[in-house]
Enzyme design. Structure first.
Site, PDB file in Angstrom:
ATOM      1  N   LYS A  34     -18.284  13.433   6.740  1.00 15.63           N
ATOM      2  CA  LYS A  34     -18.161  12.001   7.014  1.00 15.63           C
ATOM      3  C   LYS A  34     -19.523  11.340   6.935  1.00 15.63           C
ATOM      4  O   LYS A  34     -20.488  11.799   7.556  1.00 15.63           O
ATOM      5  CB  LYS A  34     -17.570  11.764   8.407  1.00 15.63           C
ATOM      6  CG  LYS A  34     -17.146  10.318   8.603  1.00 15.63           C
ATOM      7  CD  LYS A  34     -17.170   9.885  10.038  1.00 15.63           C
ATOM      8  CE  LYS A  34     -18.580   9.546  10.435  1.00 15.63           C
ATOM      9  NZ  LYS A  34     -18.697   8.545  11.511  1.00 15.63           N
ATOM     10  N   ASP A  50     -17.158   6.184   6.226  1.00 15.32           N
ATOM     11  CA  ASP A  50     -16.856   5.455   7.477  1.00 15.32           C
ATOM     12  C   ASP A  50     -17.630   4.140   7.456  1.00 15.32           C
ATOM     13  O   ASP A  50     -18.622   3.967   8.148  1.00 15.32           O
ATOM     14  CB  ASP A  50     -17.290   6.355   8.649  1.00 15.32           C
ATOM     15  CG  ASP A  50     -16.988   5.764  10.015  1.00 15.32           C
ATOM     16  OD1 ASP A  50     -16.243   4.773  10.099  1.00 15.32           O
ATOM     17  OD2 ASP A  50     -17.511   6.321  11.007  1.00 15.32           O
ATOM     18  N   LYS A 107     -16.176   0.949   7.720  1.00 17.73           N
ATOM     19  CA  LYS A 107     -15.590  -0.057   8.620  1.00 17.73           C
ATOM     20  C   LYS A 107     -15.670  -1.485   8.082  1.00 17.73           C
ATOM     21  O   LYS A 107     -16.236  -2.374   8.728  1.00 17.73           O
ATOM     22  CB  LYS A 107     -16.267   0.018   9.994  1.00 17.73           C
ATOM     23  CG  LYS A 107     -16.055   1.336  10.734  1.00 17.73           C
ATOM     24  CD  LYS A 107     -16.575   1.266  12.155  1.00 17.73           C
ATOM     25  CE  LYS A 107     -16.229   2.482  12.984  1.00 17.73           C
ATOM     26  NZ  LYS A 107     -16.965   3.707  12.616  1.00 17.73           N
ATOM     27  N   ASP A 138     -13.844  -8.302   6.747  1.00 13.07           N
ATOM     28  CA  ASP A 138     -14.238  -9.583   6.159  1.00 13.07           C
ATOM     29  C   ASP A 138     -12.962 -10.239   5.633  1.00 13.07           C
ATOM     30  O   ASP A 138     -11.861  -9.748   5.903  1.00 13.07           O
ATOM     31  CB  ASP A 138     -15.280  -9.323   5.046  1.00 13.07           C
ATOM     32  CG  ASP A 138     -16.229 -10.499   4.845  1.00 13.07           C
ATOM     33  OD1 ASP A 138     -15.741 -11.650   4.752  1.00 13.07           O
ATOM     34  OD2 ASP A 138     -17.443 -10.269   4.748  1.00 13.07           O
ATOM     35  N   PRO A 170      -9.973 -11.169   2.945  1.00 10.36           N
ATOM     36  CA  PRO A 170      -9.298 -10.206   2.059  1.00 10.36           C
ATOM     37  C   PRO A 170     -10.000  -9.982   0.724  1.00 10.36           C
ATOM     38  O   PRO A 170     -10.166  -8.836   0.280  1.00 10.36           O
ATOM     39  CB  PRO A 170      -7.907 -10.837   1.863  1.00 10.36           C
ATOM     40  CG  PRO A 170      -7.681 -11.618   3.118  1.00 10.36           C
ATOM     41  CD  PRO A 170      -9.024 -12.170   3.521  1.00 10.36           C
ATOM     42  N   THR A 175     -13.642   3.204  20.279  1.00 10.49           N
ATOM     43  CA  THR A 175     -13.538   4.020  21.504  1.00 10.49           C
ATOM     44  C   THR A 175     -14.623   3.670  22.516  1.00 10.49           C
ATOM     45  O   THR A 175     -14.571   4.108  23.658  1.00 10.49           O
ATOM     46  CB  THR A 175     -13.595   5.529  21.176  1.00 10.49           C
ATOM     47  OG1 THR A 175     -14.642   5.751  20.245  1.00 10.49           O
ATOM     48  CG2 THR A 175     -12.301   6.009  20.596  1.00 10.49           C
ATOM     49  N   ARG A 178     -22.125  15.646  16.783  1.00 11.97           N
ATOM     50  CA  ARG A 178     -23.173  16.370  17.499  1.00 11.97           C
ATOM     51  C   ARG A 178     -22.845  17.800  17.922  1.00 11.97           C
ATOM     52  O   ARG A 178     -23.751  18.641  17.875  1.00 11.97           O
ATOM     53  CB  ARG A 178     -23.644  15.518  18.691  1.00 11.97           C
ATOM     54  CG  ARG A 178     -24.467  14.327  18.224  1.00 11.97           C
ATOM     55  CD  ARG A 178     -24.547  13.228  19.252  1.00 11.97           C
ATOM     56  NE  ARG A 178     -23.255  12.545  19.403  1.00 11.97           N
ATOM     57  CZ  ARG A 178     -23.041  11.517  20.215  1.00 11.97           C
ATOM     58  NH1 ARG A 178     -24.031  11.052  20.961  1.00 11.97           N
ATOM     59  NH2 ARG A 178     -21.868  10.936  20.289  1.00 11.97           N
TER      60      ARG A 178
HETATM   61  O1  C5P Z   1     -21.374  13.165  17.562  1.00 15.55           O
HETATM   62  P1  C5P Z   1     -19.920  12.807  17.720  1.00 15.55           P
HETATM   63  O2  C5P Z   1     -18.973  13.986  17.607  1.00 15.55           O
HETATM   64  O3  C5P Z   1     -19.659  11.949  18.937  1.00 15.55           O
HETATM   65  O4  C5P Z   1     -19.638  11.894  16.426  1.00 15.55           O
HETATM   66  C1  C5P Z   1     -18.435  11.194  16.250  1.00 15.55           C
HETATM   67  C2  C5P Z   1     -18.495  10.430  14.967  1.00 15.55           C
HETATM   68  O5  C5P Z   1     -17.306   9.660  14.856  1.00 15.55           O
HETATM   69  C3  C5P Z   1     -19.662   9.441  14.861  1.00 15.55           C
HETATM   70  O6  C5P Z   1     -20.075   9.411  13.503  1.00 15.55           O
HETATM   71  C4  C5P Z   1     -19.051   8.117  15.248  1.00 15.55           C
HETATM   72  O7  C5P Z   1     -19.662   7.030  14.578  1.00 15.55           O
HETATM   73  C5  C5P Z   1     -17.619   8.276  14.752  1.00 15.55           C
HETATM   74  N1  C5P Z   1     -16.626   7.448  15.441  1.00 15.55           N
HETATM   75  C6  C5P Z   1     -16.419   7.524  16.801  1.00 15.55           C
HETATM   76  N2  C5P Z   1     -15.479   6.711  17.400  1.00 15.55           N
HETATM   77  C7  C5P Z   1     -14.775   5.856  16.662  1.00 15.55           C
HETATM   78  C8  C5P Z   1     -14.978   5.784  15.289  1.00 15.55           C
HETATM   79  C9  C5P Z   1     -15.928   6.612  14.694  1.00 15.55           C
HETATM   80  O8  C5P Z   1     -17.046   8.317  17.484  1.00 15.55           O
HETATM   81  N3  C5P Z   1     -13.847   5.126  17.239  1.00 15.55           N
END
Ligand code: C5P
Length: 231
Positions: A32, A59, A61, A64, A66, A119, A210
């Site tokens: 990703k 990713d 996101k 804007d 259409p 989230t 991470r």
């Molecule tokens: O390091 P970690 O496992 O928390 O990374 C989660 C990844 O998922 C990050 O790249 C973060 O930007 C992405 N993400 C997220 N929550 C979302 C959408 C994307 O944590 N709602």
């Protein structure tokens, strides 16, 4: 079982992304690339990571009007990502325009996935921006709208998998971040589940950053997580 683990390469450094990506490649289903990497390294950087041979989730996101979002989708189609995401809050016409644009890539088109409620937002943050539903009710409502608008699925918290699956059915793709192996540091994630819990609840793709990228041995961390899904 197709490997559902996508590793989040959250870095601005192309060499680091390539080193991490090639180390984990034997143990994961995809990579990703998010805002940090895409803005710093651009299409050439994305193409270089694609050379590793794993499916890519861009990713980015998009949010804007259409016509502009359709243009953004058109611009990334030559990179042949497996997944691209847009914000559901852009509304029905925006999502329909994105889905229609993706169709132009034919059978290898990317899944267009909607971001529902970030989230990082809780109910009080939602109230600040005028949303009175709970975060889960809002996420389910936006997921239904995404499905009606022709999207392939949504990004969702592991806590919302069951509720969204129930409303949107078995074919709707659920892309799930907020995954932590038992005992791993949470970092800034609040509501987390383990990889095997999220997988058993029906996550189609698990985005893990991470716990793999910051491990002493990222390849071993990825291998162990993949192994935990079949235990
Ligand atoms: O390091 P970690 O496992 O928390 O990374 C989660 C990844 O998922 C990050 O790249 C973060 O930007 C992405 N993400 C997220 N929550 C979302 C959408 C994307 O944590 N709602």
């Amino acid at each position: 079982m197709k490997n559902p683990i996508f590793v989040a390469l959250d870095t601005v450094d192309l060499d680091q992304a390539l080193a991490l990506g090639s180390a984990v490649a034997p143990h994961v289903g995809g990579l990703k690339l998010g805002l940090e990497f895409c803005h710093a390294c651009g299409p050439q950087g994305i193409a270089a990571v694609a050379e590793l041979g794993l499916p890519l989730f861009l990713d980015i996101k998009l949010h804007d009007i259409p016509n502009t979002v359709a243009g953004g989708i058109r611009a990334v189609l030559p990179l042949a990502p497996m997944i691209v995401n847009i914000h559901t809050f852009g509304g029905r016409a925006m999502m329909e325009a994105a889905a229609k644009e993706a169709q132009k890539a034919g059978k290898d088109r990317p899944w267009i996935i909607g971001v529902t409620v970030l989230t990082s937002l809780d109910d009080s943050d939602l109230s600040d921006v005028g949303v009175t539903k709970s975060s889960q009710d809002q996420a389910v409502a936006l997921a239904q709208l995404a499905k009606d608008s022709g999207l392939d699925g949504v990004v969702c918290s592991p806590m919302d998998i069951e509720a969204i699956r129930k409303e949107c059915g078995p074919e709707f793709k659920l892309i799930v971040p907020g995954i932590r192996p038992a005992g791993a540091p949470l970092g800034d994630q609040k509501r987390v589940l383990t990889p095997s819990e999220a997988y058993q609840l029906g996550a189609d793709v698990m985005v893990i950053g991470r716990p793999i990228t910051q491990a002493d041995d990222p390849a071993e961390a990825a291998r162990a997580i993949a192994q935990s899904l079949s235990d």
